[in-house]
Motif scaffolding. Sequence first.
Motif, short mmCIF file in Angstrom:
data_model
loop_
_atom_site.label_atom_id
_atom_site.label_comp_id
_atom_site.label_asym_id
_atom_site.label_seq_id
_atom_site.Cartn_x
_atom_site.Cartn_y
_atom_site.Cartn_z
N PHE A 146 0.96 -1.15 0.00
CA PHE A 146 0.01 -0.02 0.06
C PHE A 146 0.86 1.13 0.12
N ASN A 147 2.17 1.22 0.32
CA ASN A 147 2.83 2.28 0.36
C ASN A 147 2.39 3.43 1.34
N ILE A 148 1.78 2.77 2.41
CA ILE A 148 1.21 3.80 3.23
C ILE A 148 1.27 3.06 4.59
N ALA A 149 1.75 3.76 5.73
CA ALA A 149 1.58 2.96 7.05
C ALA A 149 0.63 3.55 7.73
N PRO A 150 -0.32 2.64 8.16
CA PRO A 150 -1.67 3.12 8.73
C PRO A 150 -1.56 4.02 9.80
N ASP A 151 -0.86 3.87 11.12
CA ASP A 151 -0.53 4.74 12.07
C ASP A 151 0.82 4.75 12.59
N ASP A 152 0.92 5.29 13.83
CA ASP A 152 2.46 5.55 14.15
C ASP A 152 2.99 4.23 14.77
N ASP A 154 3.22 1.68 13.19
CA ASP A 154 3.61 1.01 11.93
C ASP A 154 4.76 1.59 11.43
N VAL A 155 5.48 2.39 12.14
CA VAL A 155 6.67 3.03 11.77
C VAL A 155 7.71 2.94 13.00
N HIS A 156 8.92 3.10 12.48
CA HIS A 156 9.84 2.74 13.80
C HIS A 156 10.26 4.27 14.28
N ASP A 157 9.86 5.18 13.59
CA ASP A 157 10.18 6.47 14.12
C ASP A 157 9.14 7.58 13.92
N PRO A 158 8.36 7.60 14.81
CA PRO A 158 6.92 8.55 14.34
C PRO A 158 7.24 10.03 14.22
N ALA A 159 8.43 10.42 15.09
CA ALA A 159 8.71 11.83 14.68
C ALA A 159 9.38 12.06 13.28
N LEU A 160 10.17 11.11 12.76
CA LEU A 160 10.59 11.04 11.48
C LEU A 160 9.48 10.94 10.39
N TRP A 161 8.69 9.87 10.42
CA TRP A 161 7.57 9.44 9.84
C TRP A 161 6.33 10.11 10.13
N ASN A 162 6.34 11.48 9.87
CA ASN A 162 5.15 12.42 10.42
C ASN A 162 4.21 12.68 9.40
N GLU A 163 3.21 13.58 9.66
CA GLU A 163 2.10 13.92 8.80
C GLU A 163 2.52 14.54 7.44
N GLY A 164 3.70 15.03 7.34
CA GLY A 164 4.38 15.63 6.12
C GLY A 164 4.95 14.93 5.40
N HIS A 165 5.39 13.51 5.75
CA HIS A 165 6.36 12.51 5.19
C HIS A 165 5.53 11.78 4.10
N ILE A 166 6.26 11.40 3.10
CA ILE A 166 5.65 10.41 1.97
C ILE A 166 5.32 8.97 2.69
N LEU A 167 4.63 8.31 2.65
CA LEU A 167 4.07 7.14 3.19
C LEU A 167 3.31 7.14 4.84
N THR A 168 3.56 8.43 5.30
CA THR A 168 2.75 8.54 6.38
C THR A 168 1.93 9.83 6.61
N SER A 169 1.86 10.71 5.16
CA SER A 169 1.47 11.94 5.24
C SER A 169 -0.38 11.94 5.46
N THR A 170 -0.71 13.25 6.07
CA THR A 170 -2.20 13.17 6.32
C THR A 170 -3.10 12.77 5.10
N ALA A 171 -2.91 13.02 4.15
CA ALA A 171 -3.69 12.67 2.82
C ALA A 171 -3.54 11.39 2.45
N GLU A 172 -2.54 10.70 2.54
CA GLU A 172 -2.41 9.46 2.17
C GLU A 172 -3.11 8.23 3.26
N ARG A 173 -2.82 8.88 4.51
CA ARG A 173 -3.55 8.00 5.70
C ARG A 173 -5.02 8.23 5.50
N ALA A 174 -5.46 9.15 5.09
CA ALA A 174 -7.01 9.63 5.04
C ALA A 174 -7.69 8.73 3.71
N ALA A 175 -6.63 8.54 2.83
CA ALA A 175 -7.28 7.75 1.60
C ALA A 175 -7.24 6.37 2.18
N LEU A 176 -6.19 5.84 2.84
CA LEU A 176 -6.48 4.49 3.59
C LEU A 176 -7.61 4.37 4.35
#
Length: 255
Positions: A146-152, A154-176
């Motif tokens: 899916f190239n989307i991590a559903p929530d925090d 599902d990522v090793h570092d939520p501070a890095l993989w945040n709402e502005g990052h690819i695979l964890t952005s707000t729009a991508e998670r909203a689509a999932l």
Amino acid sequence: MKIASWNVNSLNVRLPHLEQWLAAFAPDVVGLQETKLEDERFPDTALAAAGYRSVFSGQKTYNGVAILSREPAEEVQIGIPGFEDEQKRVIAATVAGVRIINLYVVNGQDVGTDKYAYKLRWLEAAHEWIAAELQAHSDVVVMGDFNIAPDDRDVHDPALWNEGHILTSTAERAALQGLLDLGLHDAYRLHHDDAGVFSWWDYRQAAFRRDLGLRIDLTLVSDALKDRCIDAGIDREPRTWERPSDHAPAWVQLG
């Protein structure tokens, strides 16, 4: 019924791994992503020798999807109906009464790029099509990379993989979440609440050894299959093999 999804990152390279894993894990259905092979080069004869029938849609060097099954696949659909796309990212089929939808979701490159905009358009088209599929079929499994991590979790570092990052952005998670709102359930989360379980690790920075990963390979089950979902998980073993895919298989067991 054991159903699995695996981004093999080149079936030409990983066919021996796939054959070894099929023999050991013995799934009934497997969706493959990133086969990276034209259809005329797909190893359907070798996979038939392993006990699996194949339907596939591929292209040279990039993308490519397939469904392997012990029983014949019926009602095969390639691509998202009505969505013009040269990239081979979607294949669906009915196997033993279960509608299997196998997706290789667009990566998106970086937030704000043209490829990111394409990803969001692609996800919107997929949403409309899957909604129709759920109207036509009660027993549905939507799976893939899916190239989307559903929530925090599902990522090793939520501070890095945040709402502005690819695979964890707000729009991508909203689509999932939009797909889940259609009446789909993340099979893994039906049985496991724990954080830090991943399906993808970058080849760089010794990411697998350091367990710097993301859970972006998902199996989603429809409402009608929710109670039949006995277990789900990720098989890390193939990621330990020599010259592995950067993804591990995700699976769901239906009773």
